[in-house]
Design a protein around this motif. Sequence first.
Motif, PDB file in Angstrom:
ATOM      1  N   GLN A 167      -0.148  10.837   4.542  1.00  0.00           N
ATOM      2  CA  GLN A 167      -0.806  10.565   3.190  1.00  0.00           C
ATOM      3  C   GLN A 167      -0.208   8.595   3.984  1.00  0.00           C
ATOM      4  N   HIS A 180       4.157   2.851  -3.854  1.00  0.00           N
ATOM      5  CA  HIS A 180       3.407   3.928  -4.691  1.00  0.00           C
ATOM      6  C   HIS A 180       4.389   5.618  -4.014  1.00  0.00           C
ATOM      7  N   LEU A 181       4.583   5.563  -2.930  1.00  0.00           N
ATOM      8  CA  LEU A 181       4.813   6.366  -2.157  1.00  0.00           C
ATOM      9  C   LEU A 181       6.709   6.438  -2.439  1.00  0.00           C
ATOM     10  N   ARG A 238       0.796  -1.245  -0.069  1.00  0.00           N
ATOM     11  CA  ARG A 238      -0.071  -0.144   0.095  1.00  0.00           C
ATOM     12  C   ARG A 238       1.205   0.870  -0.129  1.00  0.00           C
ATOM     13  N   LEU A 239       2.070   1.350   0.847  1.00  0.00           N
ATOM     14  CA  LEU A 239       3.091   2.189   0.036  1.00  0.00           C
ATOM     15  C   LEU A 239       3.971   2.059  -0.456  1.00  0.00           C
ATOM     16  N   SER A 270      -3.442   7.532   5.836  1.00  0.00           N
ATOM     17  CA  SER A 270      -4.714   7.266   5.467  1.00  0.00           C
ATOM     18  C   SER A 270      -4.625   5.761   4.196  1.00  0.00           C
ATOM     19  N   ALA A 271      -3.524   6.214   3.726  1.00  0.00           N
ATOM     20  CA  ALA A 271      -3.129   4.322   2.879  1.00  0.00           C
ATOM     21  C   ALA A 271      -2.913   3.192   3.376  1.00  0.00           C
ATOM     22  N   ALA A 272      -2.400   3.073   4.540  1.00  0.00           N
ATOM     23  CA  ALA A 272      -1.867   1.819   5.399  1.00  0.00           C
ATOM     24  C   ALA A 272      -2.954   1.415   6.287  1.00  0.00           C
TER      25      ALA A 272
END
Lengths: 156, 156
Positions: free
Chosen positions: B131, B97-98, B94-95, B134-136
Amino acid sequence: MAAEPVDKLEPRADVDRALLAALARDGRASYTELATQVGLSVSAVHQRVRRLEQRGVITGYGARLDPKAVGLPMVAFVAITPIDVAQPDDAPARLAHLTAIEACHSVAGPDSYMLKVRVASPDALEGLLAQIRSAANVTTRTTVVLSTFYEDRPPV
Amino acid sequence: MAAEPVDKLEPRADVDRALLAALARDGRASYTELATQVGLSVSAVHQRVRRLEQRGVITGYGARLDPKAVGLPMVAFVAITPIDVAQPDDAPARLAHLTAIEACHSVAGPDSYMLKVRVASPDALEGLLAQIRSAANVTTRTTVVLSTFYEDRPPV
DNA sequence: GGTGAAACCTAGCCGTG
DNA sequence: CACGGCTAGGTTTCACC
């Protein structure tokens, strides 16, 4: 204190960023390849890369090694705190000779430094921690890495 | 489970280590240079390096960039812990892409993962942490790096 | 800064020991 | 597994724009 320009990529920053991204992924990319990627001539690319090297944007080139394949499968983070607050704090210099220490950062928070270490085994980690404590006169708080999903992803 | 050979440098390990050390320091060293350093012929060196690449000991080559020069002067370590223990733990995916996240390790101890992040400013760090949460669906515990004495020292 | 061409050097692949 | 020679291609520098 005047704001210092943190970004040293003034002219045509987009082209320079493309070159940096390409070289970060493949440090052995030929100038011919790079030239086709950015749409410039070979000598123009050569010139820009030389500039980036001289400005210190590119600090060097290196082979990426698989740590497991060279016999260092284990990673840990070691937070250290000086025992004697009165003594001068030169821990980084005192620890520099330990090649198992891959990185040494001064950090905010209750600990003084954060180390990243890479060793062959739990036994080797135990020995290394003893060396760290005696060499720098610090206490250690160690977080063992179980697995690494990604590491050293390029910043561009 | 049988012990797997962790060291893939069987024949003349000393020569291979010398090559790896040289290439880790200068990934653009020519085979001619390497040959004189290890005392072998150019083609022998070429052969050994190709083998090291094929065995996965050398995973690639990259340019070393100065993070400050590319506008990312700030580093932090972010320890994260899932909020909902019932949900599947796929935080690394989930992370991924950052791009500010340079490394993601699963760790032992009270936290689940340790991230190393690199950003332009405190503001950017604040935004990134939001981010990440909220993403993970995780809580974060951040340790800001004040200065870096050394980083990415070669493991050989 | 960018271009194209010339001189030099290296990478990559032979066959041989 | 190491050696040396060969050819194509890359690196590097030049004058010119």
